[in-house]
Write a protein that holds these residues in place. Sequence first.
Motif, short mmCIF file in Angstrom:
data_model
loop_
_atom_site.label_atom_id
_atom_site.label_comp_id
_atom_site.label_asym_id
_atom_site.label_seq_id
_atom_site.Cartn_x
_atom_site.Cartn_y
_atom_site.Cartn_z
N GLY A 54 0.83 -1.21 0.00
CA GLY A 54 0.00 0.00 0.00
C GLY A 54 0.85 1.25 0.00
N VAL A 55 2.19 1.08 0.12
CA VAL A 55 3.12 2.21 -0.02
C VAL A 55 4.21 1.77 -0.98
CG1 VAL A 55 4.84 3.64 1.13
CG2 VAL A 55 2.68 3.12 2.29
N THR A 56 4.46 2.54 -2.04
CA THR A 56 5.42 2.13 -3.06
C THR A 56 6.45 3.20 -3.32
OG1 THR A 56 3.55 1.02 -4.11
CG2 THR A 56 5.55 1.18 -5.43
N ALA A 57 7.71 2.80 -3.38
CA ALA A 57 8.78 3.74 -3.76
C ALA A 57 8.71 3.91 -5.27
CB ALA A 57 10.13 3.19 -3.34
N ILE A 58 8.61 5.16 -5.74
CA ILE A 58 8.40 5.38 -7.18
C ILE A 58 9.53 6.15 -7.85
CG2 ILE A 58 5.88 5.18 -7.16
CD1 ILE A 58 5.70 8.24 -6.97
N TRP A 59 10.49 6.66 -7.10
CA TRP A 59 11.57 7.45 -7.72
C TRP A 59 12.68 7.60 -6.73
CZ3 TRP A 59 13.72 12.51 -7.05
CH2 TRP A 59 14.34 13.09 -8.18
N ARG A 60 13.90 7.70 -7.24
CA ARG A 60 15.04 7.87 -6.35
C ARG A 60 16.09 8.74 -7.03
NH1 ARG A 60 18.47 3.56 -2.94
NH2 ARG A 60 20.44 4.69 -2.95
N GLN A 61 16.70 9.61 -6.28
CA GLN A 61 17.80 10.42 -6.81
C GLN A 61 18.95 10.41 -5.80
OE1 GLN A 61 17.97 12.39 -9.90
NE2 GLN A 61 20.08 12.03 -9.23
N ASP A 62 20.10 9.93 -6.26
CA ASP A 62 21.30 9.95 -5.41
C ASP A 62 22.10 11.21 -5.70
OD1 ASP A 62 20.91 7.46 -4.12
OD2 ASP A 62 21.47 6.45 -5.98
N CYS A 63 22.63 11.80 -4.65
CA CYS A 63 23.44 13.02 -4.78
C CYS A 63 24.72 12.83 -3.97
CB CYS A 63 22.70 14.22 -4.21
SG CYS A 63 21.14 14.58 -5.00
N HIS A 64 25.73 13.56 -4.35
CA HIS A 64 27.00 13.47 -3.60
C HIS A 64 27.78 14.75 -3.82
CE1 HIS A 64 28.71 12.94 -7.54
NE2 HIS A 64 27.65 12.20 -7.77
N ALA A 65 28.58 15.10 -2.83
CA ALA A 65 29.38 16.33 -2.95
C ALA A 65 30.43 16.14 -4.02
CB ALA A 65 30.05 16.62 -1.61
N LEU A 66 30.62 17.16 -4.83
CA LEU A 66 31.72 17.17 -5.80
C LEU A 66 32.94 17.71 -5.05
CD1 LEU A 66 29.80 18.60 -8.88
CD2 LEU A 66 30.29 16.22 -8.33
N PRO A 67 34.14 17.52 -5.61
CA PRO A 67 35.33 18.00 -4.90
C PRO A 67 35.20 19.47 -4.51
CG PRO A 67 35.94 16.72 -6.84
CD PRO A 67 34.46 16.83 -6.86
N ASP A 68 35.69 19.82 -3.32
CA ASP A 68 35.67 21.19 -2.78
C ASP A 68 34.27 21.76 -2.66
OD1 ASP A 68 38.41 21.26 -2.67
OD2 ASP A 68 38.61 22.07 -4.70
N GLU A 69 33.26 20.89 -2.51
CA GLU A 69 31.89 21.37 -2.29
C GLU A 69 31.36 22.20 -3.45
OE1 GLU A 69 29.78 21.11 0.74
OE2 GLU A 69 31.13 19.40 0.63
N LYS A 70 31.88 21.95 -4.65
CA LYS A 70 31.44 22.76 -5.78
C LYS A 70 30.18 22.18 -6.42
CE LYS A 70 35.72 25.05 -6.51
NZ LYS A 70 36.99 25.22 -7.14
N GLU A 71 29.37 23.06 -6.99
CA GLU A 71 28.22 22.58 -7.76
C GLU A 71 28.72 22.31 -9.19
OE1 GLU A 71 26.97 24.67 -10.22
OE2 GLU A 71 28.63 25.96 -9.68
N PRO A 72 27.91 21.69 -10.06
CA PRO A 72 28.43 21.24 -11.35
C PRO A 72 29.03 22.32 -12.26
CG PRO A 72 26.44 20.05 -10.82
CD PRO A 72 26.58 21.10 -9.77
N PHE A 73 28.64 23.59 -12.13
CA PHE A 73 29.29 24.62 -12.95
C PHE A 73 30.70 24.94 -12.43
CE2 PHE A 73 24.87 26.49 -14.01
CZ PHE A 73 24.81 25.77 -15.19
N GLY A 74 30.99 24.48 -11.22
CA GLY A 74 32.36 24.63 -10.71
C GLY A 74 32.54 25.69 -9.63
N PHE A 75 31.44 26.17 -9.04
CA PHE A 75 31.54 27.17 -7.97
C PHE A 75 31.29 26.52 -6.61
CE2 PHE A 75 30.16 29.41 -11.73
CZ PHE A 75 30.91 30.59 -11.72
N ARG A 76 32.01 26.99 -5.61
CA ARG A 76 31.75 26.49 -4.26
C ARG A 76 30.32 26.89 -3.87
NH1 ARG A 76 34.88 25.30 0.38
NH2 ARG A 76 36.77 26.00 -0.66
#
Length: 448
Positions: free
Chosen positions: A154-176
């Motif tokens: 009666g409860v179903t997992a329907i989606w999952r997204q894994d995330c992880h810190a990039l080096p130096d806490e930067k986001e994908p464009f490359g900024f801290r």
Amino acid sequence: MISDVEVALELDDIQSGVLRPRPSPYAATYILLRIDDRAAGRELMKRLSLVVTSAAASQSALGDAWLSVALSFQGLKALGVPPASLAGFAWEFQQGMAARAGALRDYGESGPEHWERPLGTPEVHVVLAAVAPGSEQLETVLARGRRTYEALSGVTAIWRQDCHALPDEKEPFGFRDGINHPPVEGSGIPGTDPNEPPYKAGEFILGYRDEMGGLPPAPSPEVLGRNGTYVVFRKLHQRVAQFRAYIRSQTSETEDEEFIAAKMMGRWRSGAPLALCPLHDDSELGGDPQRNNDFRYQDDPAGYHTPLGSHIRRANPRDAKIAGEVRLHRMIRRGAAYGPPLPEGVTQDDGIDRGLMFTFIGAHLKRQFEFVQSEWINDGVFAGLAGARDPVVGAASSDGVFSVPRRPIPKRMKGLPQFVVTRGGEYCFMPGLRALKWLADLKDAEEN
Ligand code: HEM
């Protein structure tokens, strides 16, 4: 009676994820659940109330690792929350994120019709967010979360997204990222900007007085709303190769790629603010939490150091003269990167999905998140920039322009493409722990 000065927050009833910045580095997983059976949904709430960490449990056995739970409006309905209680929730929340696409400028490729399924559909009922300093601790938190729903029909997992810190806490464009957080009165957690007085708790948590002096609108009964808050989850795809290629196309003899990128963001990639080092990066300053937020904009009214239209100046104009009151539009933000980093120097798209799971937390969806997204990020009128949009995260426009003030004439960057595409998301309510128990104990009329 609510005191005007320091308010004692009921930290043991507020979910940890509301107030505590994520650990650094971090690993995080988002799981969406659908409730097909009301009784199972209520049982899920009961189990979750035992494993969700409160903001008081700073010394939990797992340290900086915690599990949060939030519900969409459809999720509250699936649990059988009575109509009178449902009607007390913010109207924008009742509509859900997909229905707010116009207000959020989710047009074209960012439109809900293109979102990753099941995002934006009425199937999204519960969002579980697990966060930890590393993958091992994350697995422990996830296992705790899984036990609440795995064997529950009666409860179903329907989606999952894994995330992880990039080096130096930067986001994908490359900024801290993750540098600036507002201080919340009574939380015991210091803010990051030494010049910013603490905010009334009601800006971020229901049941307390806000900056306007009143209580944020909340549902009844009181136990359902108190110590809860609204959470916005958004999966934002980032076109990193295109971002790099555009920046390269804008360079000149005196303005290299790093300079252009810093002007667009308002900070160098290291996190060092242009306001403090306008001509070159200073990575020591960028990584120093005592100094990397210690700046104002008033001594730079024309934006010669930090352009008025740069991402961080738009998203938080601090003391700059703008139309409106900055303190009414602050947001608690938690960004978590997903996807592998694009290798250094590559300017060709490799077709791999990468970006940010962007999270906003606050008691006022409309005047905080929606306002910043529509007026500050996707319009420029408030700062005298006509209709210009945020050069990093603004929505699509055929004639995107970014103006970099300089003498004798400003640099006009034209033909700005859209670098960030919305893949989907949802408006949720993150209840207090007592509210979770209230949801677990709901009874249908025929059961009474
Ligand atoms: C993929 C999309 C985005 C990226 C890559 C991004 C990146 C960044 C970075 C690197 C910073 C500087 C670090 C910090 O101050 O913590 C920042 C700050 C900030 N961003 Fe974003 N951001 C994104 C989307 C958004 C959106 C959609 C909003 C609002 C609706 C937003 C609001 C803010 C705010 C309020 C700050 C803090 C500014 C300050 O206080 O100085 N961001 N962002």
